[in-house]
Design an enzyme around this catalytic site. Structure first.
Site, PDB file in Angstrom:
ATOM      1  N   SER A  29      37.643 -37.410  62.915  1.00 23.77           N
ATOM      2  CA  SER A  29      37.863 -38.985  62.765  1.00 23.77           C
ATOM      3  C   SER A  29      36.722 -39.566  63.313  1.00 23.77           C
ATOM      4  CB  SER A  29      39.074 -39.279  63.341  1.00 23.77           C
ATOM      5  OG  SER A  29      39.061 -38.983  64.958  1.00 23.77           O
ATOM      6  N   GLU A 100      41.974 -38.153  72.499  1.00 24.39           N
ATOM      7  CA  GLU A 100      41.922 -37.151  71.995  1.00 24.39           C
ATOM      8  C   GLU A 100      42.397 -35.928  72.791  1.00 24.39           C
ATOM      9  OE1 GLU A 100      41.132 -37.053  69.173  1.00 24.39           O
ATOM     10  OE2 GLU A 100      39.502 -38.671  68.946  1.00 24.39           O
TER      11      GLU A 100
END
Ligand code: BEZ
Length: 205
Positions: A29, A100
């Protein structure tokens, strides 16, 4: 290893204390949506790793009950993975370690910039021993899984389509990502046709 890696990553001593910029490698991403300030960005490659949709996403593209599938890097001596390197100040990791956190360890690995310069960069890798790891599956099966998953960041299909679009735009060939995209587009077309035909001939109530 627990899926929540915030503390592990914050306790690693990879970041300079004096605010000096570091390189961060993005292969998922981060390629299509950085979401942080950076000083520069360049195409970069990491040798000995391949990009795979083998990591579960409980917090972005799925839920704890129905995790989505997102990418991680899998060690493979014959492979390499091309993405984007960002030069960032260390404060960027305050938010990124949270974004993350689902099984990804922040590691230092050698990278090759597009002009041939060798650098060390930070990269988030979800290893096979993390609790959110899903592992391999056939690409058609991964596409079916993606079609059915959605989380707080949106549909899992958007992640696949955006990543494939961004890689194509960069001129990067990634057969695994493009195969999943292909199967997913077929499934989305089928879905679209089915919902269109149910609008055309609704069942009599
Ligand atoms: C990335 O886009 O490089 C990325 C992938 C997985 C976790 C964190 C970042």
């Amino acid at each position: 290893m627990s899926a929540n890696t915030i503390t592990l990553n914050r306790n690693s001593d990879q970041l300079p204390d004096d605010g000096r910029p570091v390189w961060l490698f993005g292969y998922g991403s981060l390629i299509y949506k950085a979401g942080f300030d950076y000083l520069e960005t360049r195409t970069a490659t990491i040798q000995g790793w391949k990009r795979r949709f083998w990591q579960g996403s409980h917090d972005h593209r799925g839920t704890p009950e129905r995790p989505g599938r997102v990418v991680t890097l899998i060690g493979d001596e014959q492979a390499s993975c091309t993405g984007l390197a960002y030069r960032v100040t260390p404060d960027v990791f305050e938010q990124l370690d949270v974004r993350e956190k689902n099984g990804y360890l922040r590691l230092v690995r050698p990278l090759l910039l597009a002009d041939g310069e060798a650098i060390d960069g930070l990269v988030y890798i979800a290893t096979e021993d993390n609790a959110a790891y899903l592992g391999p599956a056939h690409e058609a099966e991964i596409a079916r899984h993606v079609l059915l998953s959605r989380g707080p960041s949106g549909p899992n299909s958007e992640y696949v389509l955006e990543l494939a679009r961004a890689l194509r735009e960069m001129g990067v060939e990634d057969p695994h990502v493009f195969a999943i995209e292909h199967h997913l587009r077929l499934l989305l077309d089928e879905d679209h046709k089915q919902s269109y035909s149910s609008i055309q001939s609704p069942e009599v109530q």
